[in-house]
Design an enzyme around this catalytic site. Sequence first.
Site, PDB file in Angstrom:
ATOM      1  N   GLY A  52       0.834  -1.151  -0.110  1.00  0.00           N
ATOM      2  CA  GLY A  52      -0.110  -0.066  -0.016  1.00  0.00           C
ATOM      3  C   GLY A  52       0.996   1.174   0.034  1.00  0.00           C
ATOM      4  NE  ARG A  94       6.072  -3.698  -4.394  1.00  0.00           N
ATOM      5  CZ  ARG A  94       4.569  -3.921  -4.444  1.00  0.00           C
ATOM      6  NH1 ARG A  94       3.987  -3.761  -3.224  1.00  0.00           N
ATOM      7  NH2 ARG A  94       3.861  -4.217  -5.490  1.00  0.00           N
ATOM      8  CD  GLN A 203      -2.831  -7.616  -2.955  1.00  0.00           C
ATOM      9  OE1 GLN A 203      -3.511  -8.422  -3.760  1.00  0.00           O
ATOM     10  NE2 GLN A 203      -1.645  -7.086  -3.494  1.00  0.00           N
ATOM     11  CG  ASP A 244       0.233   1.438  -5.732  1.00  0.00           C
ATOM     12  OD1 ASP A 244       0.951   1.105  -4.821  1.00  0.00           O
ATOM     13  OD2 ASP A 244      -0.901   0.910  -5.840  1.00  0.00           O
ATOM     14  CG  ASN A 254      -4.946   1.253  -7.307  1.00  0.00           C
ATOM     15  OD1 ASN A 254      -4.356   1.517  -6.312  1.00  0.00           O
ATOM     16  ND2 ASN A 254      -6.278   0.304  -7.252  1.00  0.00           N
ATOM     17  CE  LYS A 255      -1.801  -4.620  -6.177  1.00  0.00           C
ATOM     18  NZ  LYS A 255      -0.282  -5.121  -6.129  1.00  0.00           N
TER      19      LYS A 255
END
Length: 352
Positions: A52, A94, A203, A244, A254-255
């Site tokens: 996150g 990351r 998640q 993100d 984003n994811k």
Amino acid sequence: MTSDPRDTRTVFWDNGQVCMIDQRLIPFEFKINHYDDYAQVADAIRTMVVRGAPAIGAAAAYGIALAARISRATDVASLQADLREASDVLAKSRPTAVNLFWAINRMNARAQELIAGGADADSVRAGLLEEANKVADEDIEINQRMGAYGAALVPDGATIIHHCNTGALATVGWGTALGVIRSAHAAGKHIHVLVDETRPRLQGARLTSWELQNEGIPHTVIVDGASGHYLRRTKVDLCVVGADRIAANGDTANKIGTYNLAVVAKANNVPFYVVAPFSTIDLSIAHGDLIPIEEREMDEVLRVNGERIAPVDVQAGNPAFDVTPHEYITAIVTERGVIYPPFDVNLRKASE
């Protein structure tokens, strides 16, 4: 630290160590990991002990504070060299979440400020820990402000689709998109959340459902591919997701799976809201095609809980994120208010 998971910060400092909830184990086990070396913190970010964007930022801030603490430097020049090395290690953990780099830059800027003011090495160490604590404290305050702004967009009786995990676990506390849901629930609104399971690391099914269950918020876990069905055949009032990294024009990383959800939401005239702090907005990047997308190990796709689910020797693609073009986004909820299109104009205005 409290023993109640709902009141435990995702990332915190305790007795000279960086402490994190190990999110890989939830919902089956609640465990706090303790780290006494910044390289361990970087590895915890890489292996998704913590994940996150806001939580990664706080972890990086504490990682820099930890690097200062364990440095043997007795003068500020040597301490700066050690901080540069730690910053490089943490930055490689990351690539997509801009909060990681934002936090590292903020911590190094604070070190420079202290040194320019005449601080010695020990004073810089103390100042960096204070700054990391500020990053963490501010995160919760920011999330609660975003929650209040976002909750105003949620009608009573709403059905909401949520992707991935954006709750307290994705931040230091409270959450971003899930924080909006928590705030709406706390305001007495009767809501129901459709929780995308969020393959490949689940998640949504593991973390978001766990958080919602702890808060007593009604919800249903759905497979990622079912969101279109629910948007078309049932009454869904809005979708909320985190971010993100947000480019200057509003394109949002984003994811993985967020882009799919946004496209289908627009096709069914359902508002699609991104909820993120200003630290996630990267005005230096013109558009989403310039955002680096992390590619993770194939085994995350080919195995579930260690059990292989695909034939041997099969290849898998595993981008951790995708980019949703700004035209699919209804608004971006930040701690400075709700920002509407045109994003290339209004994001810059809000940053001033």
